[in-house]
Structure formats: structure tokens, C-alpha cells
Design a protein around this motif. Structure first.
Motif, short mmCIF file in Angstrom:
data_model
loop_
_atom_site.label_atom_id
_atom_site.label_comp_id
_atom_site.label_asym_id
_atom_site.label_seq_id
_atom_site.Cartn_x
_atom_site.Cartn_y
_atom_site.Cartn_z
N SER A 1 21.06 15.59 -29.10
CA SER A 1 22.01 16.57 -29.62
C SER A 1 22.95 15.96 -30.65
O SER A 1 23.34 16.64 -31.62
N TRP A 2 23.32 14.68 -30.46
CA TRP A 2 24.24 14.08 -31.42
C TRP A 2 23.57 13.82 -32.77
O TRP A 2 24.14 14.15 -33.81
N PRO A 3 22.36 13.25 -32.80
CA PRO A 3 21.66 13.16 -34.08
C PRO A 3 21.44 14.53 -34.73
O PRO A 3 21.53 14.67 -35.95
N VAL A 4 21.16 15.55 -33.90
CA VAL A 4 21.02 16.91 -34.45
C VAL A 4 22.35 17.36 -35.04
O VAL A 4 22.39 17.96 -36.13
N ALA A 5 23.44 17.05 -34.34
CA ALA A 5 24.76 17.43 -34.84
C ALA A 5 25.07 16.77 -36.18
O ALA A 5 25.65 17.38 -37.08
N GLN A 6 24.67 15.51 -36.30
CA GLN A 6 24.90 14.81 -37.56
C GLN A 6 24.14 15.48 -38.70
O GLN A 6 24.65 15.61 -39.82
#
Length: 717
Positions: free
Chosen positions: A91-96
Motif C-alpha cells: 500500500s505504501w509503494p502504491v501511495a507513493q
């Protein structure tokens, strides 16, 4: 027709070609011109009938921007607005990616679910910070969030009612197929797609060819859903259903013998079978299971109702919905499997395509050092109960000396159910070691990984070389009962509650497809417009990785996947590490990487594409590609071309080795849609092959630097 005879049960698989589908676009999708309104890329001028298979019917419901009167078909490119979209530790790489394209607000926060499940044992400051960032993001955006230790994302979507019968639900994970076990069309997407859904509610999908799998008979005693799918993966192991959607059908009696947990296991591992989805029909077994889940939630929540699973609403839903394929629906392929003739099977070592009857491998007494009852595939309460029964039926039995037996429930709710039944404690008392609910060893993270020279047996879904630890270890897959019995006896064995068979299986393979014009050396040349910034010629020396089915673990090992601080230089050094550790010393920048068939099968990790780019390799040529890898390549600006004839010529010329510099040169003339191969230095023999057109709108994705930047440019317009 090729007929293979394999010693096992009297299961009969019949493969019929029912309808010739249009060929897949060789390597590239036709990107939409707007993410707010995306029209189908099928021929809208045709007048298809309303006859559709189940997959097409569900996609019809979730496709947006279709022309009036358009009915979707396999092969169509469509814009989809999924019912739900799940992301996990990624989710964090997606958020980036989401923020980098200029988005600030999730388009529909009721569409998105975030879970933490892959690296839950990792208590490092870096991982805890990432987890905190994801939780805070979910809270800020109003997104449903399930923290570390609550369970595996796929299980949560099923038990919490996000995956719903008749809907299309996606996740940034390759085992999204699992939702098909409850009649929900589940299919994987990649991180860039997830970011696009966060920002716009939509992404693109090409409807796959659909295979109909008719099940007959009922499962014998001691045979499980795991045995069904392990058998199919091993018996039907020549990529016959690669990149297909699968629809399971059968009589009420046959499907009644498959509990929902069995169906979830089968659908989950259609990924390993090579499929993009695997869906069962709606029936009373599903209805009763959903009502049972609703009752459990009602007891747990007491004074408040569950937001999705409510008994009255489930009754109404099944009374009004009877979604099924049209009686005259068309399928690319049809198979028939008689469940009553199956026996327990074991997959491996280190491949799901090697399937051996338990009775045969038991005789070899293959010693094990580790056993695993973990993952979204087979660690629900029913699986834990089946494993516990092995020890309960032998009250004095313990885990064998020298064996480590690891257990982790698919979710805390499943663990609570197993504990209430006394099954969890039965395994712990027998010597099993408990891990938190999460992926853990299945993805090669946390405690209990396989070491050099060790042998492990697992109820998980993948046993690729190096996935669960050392590349020098051997991994087998089996049902929970067989895993528990093996842990108890110290070698691969079953609990003895089945009847073996020595009959044969007949497999009819489809006729070899007629080569398309895109693969013919006599293909008519066509002039293609070249956008400014896109190279009209792409040329380099061929470095040949001579193997089929090189999976994403082989390209970019799972142990690096969730380390978000790895530099581009580090990615370049570990590229192909699990396939051939010498690859970084053999390959050079600007090489053309050429490899075998089904390259990039396996998980949905985008790093499999970006690690190749990190080595300054911009073009990969293969006999065929795994669908998710091809999707990742397009989304990340790595060019791909399918040239099966080139692979055949290379194999005729060179002795087999993992990686070699060939001295051959390849030039892709994009303007003329042609590849020229020179078999040596200047002046050597040359020959050419026609390839699919790379039109300007696809070139634009590469010019922009990938789909993420391409979407950003359009959001800014």
C-alpha cells in the motif's frame, strides 16, 4: 492430438476446442485516452448476441464507457470499475505512485481496502514505520484498514464480505483468484493499476479466453480441494490454461461435495495453474456458508450488525440473483475431471507442475526437516481441524524429532474458531510452533525458512526454488492432513485415510495453434508513425536465458520485494538471482534479453520488470509472457515482444545453459513492425520476423516513462 498417460487415479480430462478466439495482441494494450471515460477496444461495429459466459457477464457489469448495445467478449480491452480493490504491504509503494501522479484524494474510499499481512514478523524500525504510514494514510483517506496480525488480505476480503458473489474484485497480489471460491470474479492487478484505481476508480483489463472445467463425481474420503488443484497443475502442465479465466461447473451433487474452503483453495491455486481467475457458480453451498459467516459475525458483534454480511440481506440476495453462464455460452476450451477417481497428490519438489500420487512418494520415505500449515491457501479453521485430527487420532504422537512444524491461521477469526474447537491447542501440544496470522514463510519472510539442503512440505500455494528460503532446499506442497502426517512421521506421508489407485489419466492437449501473421517471416510490412522521443530502431546483442517458466521469484527474489529502500543499483545486482546468480556478470547494458516461454509467471511484483530496467535492458523477447509480467512491463516502460520462432532457432543452435552471450544481434524496426536477427558479426546471415504493431498511443506510454506518468500527464490536462 497428443495423448499423455500418467500413472495416477482414473481421472479423465477432456479438452475440446469449442471456438477459436481472436489472438491476443502480441505484447501491447491499447491505452485509453481518458481514465474518466474509457471505451472498449473491441470492434464496436459488430453485433454480438447476448450469449455470454459467466466471466463476460460479470465484466459486463463492471465495464464502464461501453458503446450502447455492446456486449463484452474474451479478447476485448475494457475499462473496469471494480467492486473493491485491496492492497496489502505494498500500500505504501502504491501511495507513493498515487501521490506522484498528482492525486490527493482517493476517488471512492468505499472501494478500497488496505491490509497488512506479508511481513508482519518484521519488527524493524523501517518496517514498523511503513506500517504506521499505511495505517495513518488509511485513516486520513477514510479507507477500511486491517492491521498486522489480523490476517491475510485475501482471507479478510472473503470473511468480511468485501468479495461478494457476482462482483469483480481486484487486488495488488497474484492470488486474488481466490475470491472465485465464493463466486466473485477475482483477478490480480499491479501497483500502478492500484494507484490508478485509487485516483480514478478505474483501470484497464483485457478479458482473457475462458476455459470451462466440468467436475463430475464426488471427492473420495481423504481427498481434498488441495488434491484437486495440485492434480490439475501437475497433470495439465503444458500451459494449456495459461492466461485464461476458468469457470468451474458441475452437478448439484458434485459441487455439494466441495465445501467453500475447498473451493477457495482450488480458486487460489488457479494462479499456479497459470490462470488469471477461477470462479465457481453460486449455489446453496455458498448461501449456507455466507449465512453461517453472518451468524458468526452477529454473535461476535452482539449489539451491532455487520456492514456487509447480514442474514436477511443474504437471503434476499440469493432469492433475487441466479447469475450463471448462458446455456449456449462460448468457451476457448473445455475440460472434464471426475473427482471420484482422484487420490491425494503431492506437488514438487520446487514446482507445482510436478504432481505425484501420495502412495508413490510415500514409498520413498522422503525425509523432511520443516513442515508448514500457513497461508491464504490452506490455513482456515477446517484445515487446522484436519491437521489436528492426525494428532488427535494418535494421542501420544508428537512432531517428529528433527522436524519443525510451523502453523499460522489465515486470520484471527479462523484462529479463534480453531481454538474454540480445541484444534489449535492440539497442534501446539503436539509440538507445532505458532506464528502470527500472515503470509510469513510462504513468501520467504520471517521465522522458519528453509535452509541449505533442507526439505520442507507445506500447505501453501507455491514451492518455487528459493521462495521459502534457500535456493538449495527442496519444497513440496500437499494438503493439511498430509503436511501434519509428514510432520508427525518425519517423512512425506499421509494419515492413511484414503484408498490409493494405480489407474491412468488420459490428457488430450489441444492442437498446436496455427502461427499468426504476426509471427510469420512473410508478414506484410506496415508503416507505423513514430512519436517524437520514441526510438524507431531498438538494437542490441542477444543474451539468452534458456529456460521456460522463469518466474518472478527467479527474476527478483521475494526477500527483496518489501524492502522499499533498495536502490536501483542494488536491484540491478540481484536481478535474476534466483534463476542464475551469474546473470549480472554475463549481461551488459543495452543487451536484448531473450528467454523461453511463460517468462515472468508467478507473483504480481513490479520489481520483476523494474529490476531488468535497472540493468539498462530495455527490451525483453520471449516465446510468451506471464500476463501479469507483461502488464507490469507496459506499466513501467519495459518493452516486450513475443517471438516463439526465435526461441526455437536459438535452441537449435546453442547447447542448453542458464545464461549465455550468443553473439547474435537483434534489431526491432518499430516503423515497419519487423524484427531482424543477425546470426553473428556484420556480414553474418540475417533473417526477419513480422511482429505486432506498436501504435503511437502505446508509444506515448513509453515516452512518458510508464503508465503512472502517463496518467499524471492526463490528470494535469
Amino acid at each position: 492430438m497428443h495423448l499423455a498417460r500418467i500413472p495416477t487415479s482414473r481421472a479423465y480430462l477432456r479438452l475440446l476446442t469449442r471456438r477459436v478466439l481472436p489472438p491476443r495482441t502480441p505484447s501491447y494494450f491499447q491505452p485509453p485516452t481518458s481514465f474518466s471515460l474509457i471505451r472498449s477496444y473491441a470492434d464496436a461495429s459488430s453485433s454480438p448476441s447476448t450469449s455470454q459466459n459467466l466471466t463476460e457477464k460479470i465484466v459486463q457489469r463492471y465495464a464502464v464507457g461501453l458503446p450502447v448495445g455492446k456486449f463484452v467478449r474474451s479478447g476485448d480491452y475494457v475499462s473496469i470499475k471494480p467492486h473493491h480493490c485491496m492492497t496489502h504491504d505494498n500500500s505504501w509503494p502504491v501511495a507513493q505512485k498515487f501521490f506522484s501522479i498528482g492525486a490527493t484524494k482517493i476517488h471512492d474510499n468505499r472501494q478500497i481496502v488496505m491490509t497488512l499481512d506479508h511481513d508482519v514478523q518484521n519488527k524493524s524500525e523501517t518496517n514498523l514505520r511503513k506500517y504506521q504510514n499505511i495505517e495513518e494514510l488509511a485513516k486520513r483517506m477514510g479507507v477500511d484498514f486491517y492491521g498486522a496480525g489480523r490476517g491475510i488480505g485475501h482471507q479478510i476480503l472473503v470473511e468480511e464480505g468485501y468479495a461478494w458473489p457476482g462482483t469483480l474484485t481486484v487486488a495488488s497480489d497474484s492470488h486474488s483468484n481466490m475470491y472465485g471460491g465464493i463466486s466473485c470474479l477475482g483477478t490480480p492487478i499491479v501497483r500502478t493499476d492500484a494507484a490508478a484505481i485509487w485516483a480514478t476508480g478505474q483501470t484497464w483489463w483485457q478479458i482473457p479466453p475462458v476455459a470451462r472445467v466440468e467436475l463430475k463425481g464426488v471427492l473420495p474420503k481423504g481427498v481434498t480441494g488441495k488434491d484437486v488443484i495440485v492434480s490439475l497443475c501437475g497433470l495439465f502442465n503444458n500451459d494449456e490454461v495459461l492466461n485464461h479465466a476458468i469457470e468451474f461447473v458441475g452437478s448439484e451433487q458434485t459441487l455439494g461435495s466441495l465445501k467453500i474452503d475447498d473451493r477457495l483453495t482450488i480458486s487460489n491455486m488457479t494462479t499456479e495453474w497459470g490462470a488469471l481467475s477461477g470462479i465457481f457458480p453460486m449455489d446453496n453451498v455458498l448461501k449456507d456458508w455466507m449465512l453461517e459467516k453472518a451468524s458468526m459475525h452477529a454473535q461476535r458483534l452482539r449489539n451491532s450488525s455487520h456492514p456487509r454480511l447480514v442474514s436477511r440481506e443474504i437471503e434476499e440476495f440469493f432469492a433475487l440473483n441466479t447469475l450463471s453462464a448462458s446455456p449456449d455460452a462460448s468457451y476457448a476450451k473445455s475440460l472434464t475431471l471426475d473427482l471420484s477417481t482422484l487420490s491425494p497428490h503431492v506437488a514438487g519438489p520446487n514446482s507445482v507442475k510436478i504432481s505425484t500420487p501420495l502412495t508413490e512418494i510415500e514409498e520413498k520415505k522422503v525425509a523432511i526437516q520443516k513442515a508448514y500449515l500457513v497461508s491464504c491457501t490452506n490455513s482456515r479453521a477446517s484445515d487446522i481441524a484436519a491437521a489436528a485430527e492426525v494428532f488427535k487420532s494418535n494421542p501420544s504422537a508428537k512432531v517428529a524429532p528433527g522436524v519443525e512444524f510451523y502453523i499460522a491461521a489465515a486470520s484471527t477469526l479462523e484462529e479463534e474458531a480453531a481454538t474454540k474447537a480445541g484444534d489449535w491447542d492440539a497442534l501446539i501440544n503436539a509440538g507445532a510452533k505458532a506464528l502470527p496470522a500472515g503470509c510469513g514463510p510462504c513468501i520467504g519472510l520471517g521465522t522458519g525458512l528453509l535452509k541449505d539442503g533442507e526439505v520442507g512440505i507445506s500447505a501453501t500455494n507455491r514451492n518455487f526454488k528459493g521462495r521459502m528460503g534457500s535456493r538449495e532446499a527442496l519444497a513440496y506442497l500437499a494438503s493439511p492432513e498430509v503436511v501434519a502426517a509428514s510432520a508427525m512421521k518425519g517423512f512425506i506421508a499421509g494419515p492413511g485415510n484414503y484408498t490409493g489407485s494405480s489407474s491412468v489419466v488420459s490428457i488430450s492437449s489441444p492442437p498446436s495453434p496455427v502461427p499468426s501473421s504476426t509471427q510469420s517471416s512473410n508478414a506484410q510490412e506496415a508503416e507505423t508513425e513514430i512519436l517524437p522521443g520514441f526510438p524507431p530502431l531498438i538494437e542490441g546483442e542477444i543474451v539468452f536465458c534458456d529456460a521456460d517458466n522463469i518466474n518472478t521469484d527467479g527474476i527478483y527474489p521475494g526477500k527483496y520485494t518489501y524492502q522499499d529502500n533498495i536502490s536501483r543499483e542494488q536491484m540491478a545486482q540481484v536481478c535474476m538471482e534466483n534463476y542464475d546468480s551469474s546473470f549480472p556478470t554475463i549481461s551488459k547494458p543495452s543487451d536484448i534479453l531473450v528467454t523461453g516461454f511463460n517468462f515472468g509467471c508467478g507473483s504480481s511484483r513490479e520489481q520483476a520488470a523494474t529490476a531488468i530496467l535497472a540493468r539498462s535492458i530495455k527490451l525483453v523477447v520471449a516465446g510468451s509472457f506471464g500476463n501479469i509480467f507483461m502488464r507490469n512491463s507496459i506499466n513501467n516502460s519495459l518493452m516486450t515482444v513475443e517471438l516463439p520462432n526465435l526461441i526455437k532457432k536459438l535452441r537449435e543452435k546453442f547447447p542448453k545453459t542458464l545464461t549465455r552471450r550468443t553473439g547474435w544481434w537483434l534489431r526491432w524496426d518499430v516503423r515497419r513492425s519487423k524484427v531482424i536477427v543477425r546470426e553473428g558479426p556484420q556480414g553474418a546471415e540475417e533473417w526477419s520476423l513480422g511482429v505486432g504493431e506498436l501504435p503511437p498511443n502505446v508509444q506515448d506510454v513509453f515516452v512518458k516513462g510508464g503508465l503512472e506518468k502517463w496518467v499524471k500527464a492526463r490528470l494535469e490536462q
